[in-house]
Design an enzyme around this catalytic site. Structure first.
Site, PDB file in Angstrom:
ATOM      1  N   ILE A  74       0.389  12.237 -20.974  1.00  0.00           N
ATOM      2  CA  ILE A  74       1.215  11.235 -21.640  1.00  0.00           C
ATOM      3  C   ILE A  74       0.418  10.001 -22.069  1.00  0.00           C
ATOM      4  CG2 ILE A  74       3.294  12.019 -20.479  1.00  0.00           C
ATOM      5  CD1 ILE A  74       3.143   9.466 -18.761  1.00  0.00           C
ATOM      6  N   SER A 154       9.618   2.030  -9.377  1.00  0.00           N
ATOM      7  CA  SER A 154       9.273   1.643  -8.015  1.00  0.00           C
ATOM      8  C   SER A 154       9.864   0.279  -7.727  1.00  0.00           C
ATOM      9  CB  SER A 154       7.756   1.588  -7.839  1.00  0.00           C
ATOM     10  OG  SER A 154       7.407   0.953  -6.618  1.00  0.00           O
ATOM     11  N   TYR A 169      -0.048  -1.703 -10.986  1.00  0.00           N
ATOM     12  CA  TYR A 169       1.113  -0.852 -10.726  1.00  0.00           C
ATOM     13  C   TYR A 169       2.413  -1.636 -10.870  1.00  0.00           C
ATOM     14  CZ  TYR A 169       3.802   2.889  -8.511  1.00  0.00           C
ATOM     15  OH  TYR A 169       4.707   3.898  -8.260  1.00  0.00           O
ATOM     16  N   THR A 204       3.268  11.194  -0.472  1.00  0.00           N
ATOM     17  CA  THR A 204       2.581  11.842  -1.586  1.00  0.00           C
ATOM     18  C   THR A 204       1.133  11.381  -1.618  1.00  0.00           C
ATOM     19  OG1 THR A 204       3.129  10.069  -3.131  1.00  0.00           O
ATOM     20  CG2 THR A 204       4.719  11.865  -2.914  1.00  0.00           C
TER      21      THR A 204
END
Length: 245
Positions: A74, A154, A169, A204
């Site tokens: 992407i 998030s 982030y 994860t």
């Protein structure tokens, strides 16, 4: 964990809903694919590495009837265009887009000293990649009677809670939340439901050790993907409950 009967995928007399999930070969993305298939959807697994995509499809759907892989980076506009062409040629429609792929969780960094090249890299995937893909797939989603866009965000992007750290982030996810609101408002009259979902801190590769089970985080995403037509749009949720922007 969300109740198992929340949302309905397959409606009597209808074809199975078709979903595209990005970043589908591991972590939350892979589990979202598994749960969507379990709930009656067919899924296209968007994965940067074609070999990893084929392994994921084979492992989750050995019969090959419900999960197919599609090469998709992407951060690359050409790859997005190719994926849109693939979906148009092979399926001719799309019901659910799950923008899950994300990079560069940087908890050790600080905004005052951040490497802005790294921030730019994070934005290319976490914001612009999701944005380009949504634009590219709108013609297919408009063919669906129940179009859904789910942006996996998030709580680290919640502006009301930002105090410092993880600048690349956090800024990219805050921007993704803003995009969610814009798309929801602009597409409301076209029956779209567009929401941002925080799966929570999960076990994860990106989240590191600890955290809650991946299945629990993925269930939040699946909840938004399978909302009924009178469900919310333009919201920010975890486990079906609103989060502060």
């Amino acid at each position: 964990m969300l109740p198992a009967d929340e949302g309905r995928a397959v409606r009597p007399g209808s074809a199975r809903p078709l979903a595209l999930v990005t970043g589908a070969n591991r972590g939350i993305g892979r589990e979202v694919v598994r749960q969507l298939v379990e709930r009656g959807c067919d899924v296209v697994a968007g994965v940067r590495d074609p070999a990893a995509g084929e392994r994921t499809a084979t492992e989750l759907d050995p019969g090959g009837a419900r999960v197919t892989a599609c090469p998709l980076d992407i951060a690359d506009p050409a790859s997005i265009a190719a994926a849109a062409a693939h979906l148009t040629e092979h399926h001719g429609r799309l019901d659910i887009l799950v923008n899950n792929a994300a990079i560069l969780y940087d908890p050790g960094a600080r905004a005052v000293t951040a490497d802005l090249d790294s921030v730019h890299t994070a934005l290319e995937t976490n914001l612009f990649g999701a944005w380009r893909l949504a634009q590219a797939l709108l013609p297919l989603l408009r063919r669906s009677p129940h179009p859904r866009i789910v942006n996996v965000s998030s709580e680290g992007g919640s502006i009301s809670k930002l105090t410092g750290g993880a600048p690349a982030y956090s800024v990219s996810k805050a921007a993704l939340n803003a995009l969610t609101r814009l798309l929801a408002g602009e597409l409301r009259d076209d029956r779209f439901l567009v929401n941002a979902i925080c799966p929570g801190w999960t076990a994860t590769d990106m989240g590191g050790g600890g955290g809650r089970p991946v299945a629990a985080g993925a269930a939040s995403v699946v909840w938004a993907a399978l909302l009924p037509d009178d469900g919310p749009t333009g919201g920010f949720f975890r486990d079906g409950r609103p989060l502060p922007w």
